[in-house]
Design an enzyme around this catalytic site. Structure first.
Site, PDB file in Angstrom:
ATOM      1  N   GLY A 146      -9.744  -3.636  -2.289  1.00 35.78           N
ATOM      2  CA  GLY A 146     -10.692  -4.633  -1.790  1.00 35.78           C
ATOM      3  C   GLY A 146     -12.107  -4.344  -2.246  1.00 35.78           C
ATOM      4  O   GLY A 146     -12.848  -5.251  -2.647  1.00 35.78           O
ATOM      5  N   SER A 170      -5.124   2.470  -0.217  1.00 28.78           N
ATOM      6  CA  SER A 170      -5.034   1.794  -1.511  1.00 28.78           C
ATOM      7  C   SER A 170      -5.475   0.338  -1.384  1.00 28.78           C
ATOM      8  O   SER A 170      -6.132  -0.206  -2.282  1.00 28.78           O
ATOM      9  CB  SER A 170      -3.607   1.867  -2.060  1.00 28.78           C
ATOM     10  OG  SER A 170      -3.192   3.210  -2.219  1.00 28.78           O
ATOM     11  N   ASP A 171      -5.110  -0.302  -0.284  1.00 26.03           N
ATOM     12  CA  ASP A 171      -5.567  -1.672  -0.021  1.00 26.03           C
ATOM     13  C   ASP A 171      -7.083  -1.713   0.129  1.00 26.03           C
ATOM     14  O   ASP A 171      -7.758  -2.585  -0.430  1.00 26.03           O
ATOM     15  CB  ASP A 171      -4.928  -2.209   1.266  1.00 26.03           C
ATOM     16  CG  ASP A 171      -3.575  -2.848   1.024  1.00 26.03           C
ATOM     17  OD1 ASP A 171      -3.340  -3.358  -0.079  1.00 26.03           O
ATOM     18  OD2 ASP A 171      -2.752  -2.837   1.958  1.00 26.03           O
ATOM     19  N   VAL A 172      -7.614  -0.782   0.901  1.00 30.13           N
ATOM     20  CA  VAL A 172      -9.057  -0.772   1.155  1.00 30.13           C
ATOM     21  C   VAL A 172      -9.836  -0.558  -0.143  1.00 30.13           C
ATOM     22  O   VAL A 172     -10.805  -1.274  -0.441  1.00 30.13           O
ATOM     23  CB  VAL A 172      -9.413   0.321   2.186  1.00 30.13           C
ATOM     24  CG1 VAL A 172     -10.925   0.490   2.303  1.00 30.13           C
ATOM     25  CG2 VAL A 172      -8.814  -0.025   3.548  1.00 30.13           C
ATOM     26  N   ASP A 216       0.815  -1.213   0.000  1.00 29.86           N
ATOM     27  CA  ASP A 216       0.000   0.000   0.000  1.00 29.86           C
ATOM     28  C   ASP A 216       0.852   1.269   0.000  1.00 29.86           C
ATOM     29  O   ASP A 216       0.594   2.198  -0.757  1.00 29.86           O
ATOM     30  CB  ASP A 216      -0.930  -0.010   1.215  1.00 29.86           C
ATOM     31  CG  ASP A 216      -1.738   1.272   1.338  1.00 29.86           C
ATOM     32  OD1 ASP A 216      -2.870   1.314   0.840  1.00 29.86           O
ATOM     33  OD2 ASP A 216      -1.221   2.254   1.927  1.00 29.86           O
TER      34      ASP A 216
END
Length: 394
Positions: free
Chosen positions: A173, A168-170, A140
């Site tokens: 997802g 960025s990860d969220v 991220d």
């Protein structure tokens, strides 16, 4: 009432955040999710702490509820056989190995199709399946740097700054969830599965939204503005007598009401009547408003601003936000039963569905907690399960 995705079975070959966050959301919506971890250590976030609660890291707990957890050695032939059985019964596989890793193990999309013709494979990576960076790992922090996000985050004269969560990860997802739901709908119409290629880099570029559009339309490289908005004034942080708050005046009509409220007739001057003018004279306007906001508390201003429809809010810390009456009324903090942790609290789901409400039916699984249960359902005997443990297959 069964969840909206009741009857959908998912194999979760992900770890850390983007993938687990995606599969948790789908599990919240009623899908059956089987999380597969390595036999040694498992998901890296199990060790990402403190804080730990009874040996479980808070980081791991945030993205893994509503899943069954098993351990499996995918370098072992027997372990591969088990995964093939699981895939043959599944609707969706989600994985975030480095591109090419799953193919080397014998689980490319084409090979999975031979196991289950209509399988949906969602692959999450840092930079996607093609491009000069496709072989690089995706973190991220690196994506925030390379996507341009850090270049626009922070004070104007300060250093580039990352967002306080792994945004960025969220976002990745969430985009993966959308891709999976769209693929399930496509399969309902045609009977076909498909492969989904999602990258953190693409997701974060897409999430630059108006900032990216500003650049594409003007050619002007966006700069850091701190708590200011690039297109709207006033839309920023102000200091009240007892702390900071945000006032976000979204249009000219709101600004007119705001100027009358704070009794500053100069703000009704022709120079400031339009947002374009206010952008030009940002510093002058900020000084006038700042001096006025200092005269009252955050709550006093909130009452007055709410009354005339001006968006505003105090800057809460995380504790204040989670303990706010608004959070409580929306069930955004849940108490979940856990075999070792008393009164485990997790952030609730923002998805409020009237007919198929989200329900937490499983705590974040312990490492390998459901291995024997899942192996038994696949038809393996207790003796076979014990032998697989001795052979480090599970």
């Amino acid at each position: 009432m069964p969840g909206a995705l009741h009857g959908i079975k998912m194999i979760d070959l992900t770890r850390v955040l983007a993938g687990p966050f995606c599969t948790m959301i789908l599990g919240d919506l009623g899908a059956e999710v089987i999380k597969i971890e390595s036999i040694s250590g498992g998901d890296e976030t199990r060790g990402w702490g403190p804080p730990f609660v009874e040996g479980e890291s808070a980081y791991y707990l945030c993205a893994n509820r509503n899943k069954q957890g098993i351990t499996l050695n995918l370098k072992d032939d027997k372990g591969k056989e088990i995964l093939k059985k699981l895939i043959s019964e599944a609707d969706v596989v989600v994985q975030n190995f480095k591109p090419g890793t799953l193919s080397k193990l014998g689980f490319s999309y084409e090979e999975m199709k031979a196991m289950k013709e209509d399988i949906i494979l969602a692959s999450i990576s840092g930079f996607g399946s093609k491009g000069p960076n496709s072989s690089l790992p995706g973190y991220d922090y690196i994506i925030q740097a390379m996507s341009g996000l850090m270049s626009i985050t922070g004070e104007k004269d300060g250093d580039p700054t990352k967002v306080g969560v792994a945004i960025s990860d969220v976002l990745t997802g969430l985009f993966t969830c959308i891709g999976i739901l769209a693929s399930l709908q496509h399969r309902n119409r045609t009977g076909e599965g498909q492969e989904i290629d999602i990258s953190l880099f693409d997701s974060q570029l897409a999430a630059l939204v108006n900032v990216a559009s500003n650049y594409l339309c003007s050619g002007v490289i966006p700069e850091r503005l701190g708590n200011y908005h690039p297109n709207i004034v006033p839309y920023q942080v102000f200091s009240a007598s007892d702390g900071e708050m945000v006032i976000a005046v979204g249009n000219d009509h709101q600004f007119n009401r705001f100027a009358l409220l704070i009794e500053e007739p100069i703000l009704l001057d022709e120079l400031y009547r339009t947002n374009a003018g206010r952008l030009q004279y940002r510093k002058e306007i900020e000084e006038i408003i700042s001096n006025k906001i200092k005269t009252k508390s955050k709550n006093e201003w909130k009452v007055l601003l709410d009354k005339i429809g001006i968006p505003n809010g105090p800057i809460y810390n995380v504790s204040e936000a989670l303990q706010s009456e608004q959070a409580k009324s929306r069930d955004m903090v849940l108490e979940v039963n856990h075999p070792f942790i008393n009164d485990l609290k997790l952030v609730g789901s923002p998805l409020k569905l009237s007919k198929t409400p989200v329900e937490v039916v499983r705590h974040p699984p312990l490492h390998g907690e459901h291995t024997e249960e899942v192996m038994s359902k696949l038809g393996y005997s207790q003796l076979e399960i014990e032998e697989m443990r001795r052979n480090n297959t599970i």
